[in-house]
Design a protein around this motif. Structure first.
Motif, PDB file in Angstrom:
ATOM      1  N   UNK A 118       0.842  -1.194   0.000  1.00 20.44           N
ATOM      2  CA  UNK A 118       0.000   0.000   0.000  1.00 20.44           C
ATOM      3  C   UNK A 118       0.878   1.245   0.000  1.00 20.44           C
ATOM      4  N   UNK A 119       0.452   2.282  -0.699  1.00 23.11           N
ATOM      5  CA  UNK A 119       1.135   3.574  -0.656  1.00 23.11           C
ATOM      6  C   UNK A 119       0.543   4.397   0.489  1.00 23.11           C
ATOM      7  N   UNK A 120       1.404   4.805   1.439  1.00 25.87           N
ATOM      8  CA  UNK A 120       0.935   5.582   2.581  1.00 25.87           C
ATOM      9  C   UNK A 120       1.181   7.075   2.349  1.00 25.87           C
ATOM     10  N   UNK A 121       0.553   7.903   3.193  1.00 22.90           N
ATOM     11  CA  UNK A 121       0.604   9.356   2.992  1.00 22.90           C
ATOM     12  C   UNK A 121       1.967   9.944   3.319  1.00 22.90           C
ATOM     13  N   UNK A 122       2.798   9.213   4.057  1.00 26.85           N
ATOM     14  CA  UNK A 122       4.117   9.722   4.414  1.00 26.85           C
ATOM     15  C   UNK A 122       4.850   8.761   5.319  1.00 26.85           C
ATOM     16  N   UNK A 123       6.074   9.100   5.716  1.00 30.51           N
ATOM     17  CA  UNK A 123       6.887   8.205   6.541  1.00 30.51           C
ATOM     18  C   UNK A 123       6.238   7.826   7.869  1.00 30.51           C
ATOM     19  N   UNK A 124       5.534   8.772   8.515  1.00 29.99           N
ATOM     20  CA  UNK A 124       4.951   8.476   9.824  1.00 29.99           C
ATOM     21  C   UNK A 124       3.900   7.372   9.729  1.00 29.99           C
ATOM     22  N   UNK A 125       3.028   7.481   8.734  1.00 33.09           N
ATOM     23  CA  UNK A 125       1.997   6.457   8.554  1.00 33.09           C
ATOM     24  C   UNK A 125       2.628   5.114   8.193  1.00 33.09           C
ATOM     25  N   UNK A 126       3.684   5.147   7.387  1.00 34.03           N
ATOM     26  CA  UNK A 126       4.366   3.915   6.998  1.00 34.03           C
ATOM     27  C   UNK A 126       5.007   3.251   8.208  1.00 34.03           C
ATOM     28  N   UNK A 127       5.675   4.035   9.065  1.00 31.86           N
ATOM     29  CA  UNK A 127       6.330   3.475  10.252  1.00 31.86           C
ATOM     30  C   UNK A 127       5.296   2.864  11.192  1.00 31.86           C
ATOM     31  N   UNK A 128       4.162   3.520  11.350  1.00 30.20           N
ATOM     32  CA  UNK A 128       3.106   2.979  12.200  1.00 30.20           C
ATOM     33  C   UNK A 128       2.633   1.625  11.669  1.00 30.20           C
ATOM     34  N   UNK A 129       2.505   1.511  10.361  1.00 29.12           N
ATOM     35  CA  UNK A 129       2.095   0.240   9.770  1.00 29.12           C
ATOM     36  C   UNK A 129       3.185  -0.813   9.929  1.00 29.12           C
ATOM     37  N   UNK A 130       4.451  -0.410   9.791  1.00 31.61           N
ATOM     38  CA  UNK A 130       5.560  -1.352   9.968  1.00 31.61           C
ATOM     39  C   UNK A 130       5.606  -1.863  11.408  1.00 31.61           C
ATOM     40  N   UNK A 131       5.306  -0.980  12.373  1.00 34.13           N
ATOM     41  CA  UNK A 131       5.219  -1.427  13.772  1.00 34.13           C
ATOM     42  C   UNK A 131       4.175  -2.541  13.896  1.00 34.13           C
ATOM     43  N   UNK A 132       3.019  -2.326  13.256  1.00 34.67           N
ATOM     44  CA  UNK A 132       1.948  -3.325  13.311  1.00 34.67           C
ATOM     45  C   UNK A 132       2.352  -4.603  12.578  1.00 34.67           C
ATOM     46  N   UNK A 167       5.330  -5.889  12.352  1.00 36.28           N
ATOM     47  CA  UNK A 167       6.250  -6.652  13.197  1.00 36.28           C
ATOM     48  C   UNK A 167       5.471  -7.400  14.280  1.00 36.28           C
ATOM     49  N   UNK A 168       4.471  -6.744  14.869  1.00 32.80           N
ATOM     50  CA  UNK A 168       3.635  -7.410  15.865  1.00 32.80           C
ATOM     51  C   UNK A 168       2.945  -8.610  15.262  1.00 32.80           C
TER      52      UNK A 168
END
Length: 318
Positions: free
Chosen positions: A293-307, A309-310
């Motif tokens: 998925x294309x996210x709106x920016x780095x912050x949204x992408x990092x939040x998704x990457x955190x999820x 990993x979980x």
């Protein structure tokens, strides 16, 4: 396991052998049954079990531009068949000249003159020779003429999905391309794996707090559909660490958040840090977590990457 390329390199002390013939791409459950039978026959006769395979894939020579996605590299194939008890592996270069060899020519030149076959084990759909004119029936007749036994085995089926599907490399390639790694693993008898070398990428993952191993594989490699996966990274040919496996969140795609254009396979290793540049590794895919998925920016992408990993930890139980 002894391994050589080309008939001219066949060891002079080979003697008679039990031969199984095929591409064996993936060394899936059906292949494993064929190889197991060949090994059992070889042990009973006190002869080496020899696997005969080809490079490149015959489809690329017969129909240029139609090279199928490859499930296992030559080295990985050798590892897998050796683990099944194969004593020798001969890789025949599949050239235009070789493709024009008649079925009788193949039998005499390859199986009799060079590999000294005492028995040949193949699948019931086996074909050989120019325009695939030879089959199990013709091979059986030629075996009687030249003094080797022929065994054509039924194909293996998978009924886990509710309907019976014949296990084949083509079927597994379709599963991988669709991102259905569970079905691919059932047919293979293990997770699908992409082998390659860790190379430097754009370093963006490191900047985001998620440094990844960017794995460069062979151009024809069967890479799963774009998305994020739970899996493992396996070290190969790494001094003192070969065979080590690390749980990983794996990304396949073009990094659409940053308008990427080059398709990559990147693995974030959980609970591990270090330098893998230049190392030969395997990336095992266990389960697809989500599409790319294309996210709106780095912050949204990092939040998704955190999820991600979980979720990877949940899937892998780590």
């Amino acid at each position: 396991m002894r391994r050589w390329r080309g008939l001219e390199a066949t060891p002079g002390d080979l003697g008679r052998s039990v031969v199984t013939v095929g591409m064996y791409d993936g060394v899936h459950r059906g292949h494993q049954q064929l190889i197991g039978t060949a090994v059992a026959r070889a042990r009973a006769l006190g002869l080496p079990a020899l696997l005969l395979t080809f490079d490149p894939h015959p489809a690329e020579v017969v129909r240029p531009g139609s090279h199928p996605a490859i499930l296992t590299t030559a080295d990985r194939k050798a590892e897998l068949v050796a683990a099944l008890g194969v004593d020798a592996m001969c890789v025949l270069p599949f050239t235009p000249e070789f493709s024009r060899l008649s079925p009788e020519g193949f039998t005499h030149t390859v199986l009799v003159e060079h590999l000294h076959a005492a028995a040949v084990v193949v699948g019931e759909n086996f074909s050989y020779g120019h325009r695939a004119a030879g089959d199990v029936a013709s091979l059986t007749r030629e075996g009687r003429r030249f003094g080797f036994a022929v065994e054509g085995l039924d194909l293996t089926a998978d009924s886990a999905g509710g309907g019976e599907v014949t296990i084949s490399s083509t079927y597994i390639r379709a599963c991988v391309a669709a991102g259905d790694l569970g079905a691919a693993a059932r047919a293979l008898g293990r997770p699908h794996r992409v082998d390659g070398v860790v190379v430097k990428g754009d370093q963006r993952g490191r900047e985001l707090g998620y440094p990844t191993a960017n794995v460069e594989s062979h151009p024809y490699t069967a890479v799963p559909a774009d998305g994020v996966y739970a899996g493992h990274l396996v070290l190969r040919d790494v001094q003192g660490r070969s065979g080590q496996r690390f749980p990983a969140a794996i990304s396949v795609g073009t990094n659409p958040t940053f308008q990427g254009t080059r398709r990559t396979v990147e693995a974030f290793l959980l609970d591990w840090s270090g330098d893998l540049y230049g190392d030969h590794v395997g990336v095992e895919f266990v389960e697809r977590l989500r599409p790319m998925v294309a996210y709106t920016g780095p912050e949204a992408l990092v939040a998704q990457m955190d999820a991600d990993v979980v979720e990877t930890r949940r899937v892998l139980g780590v």
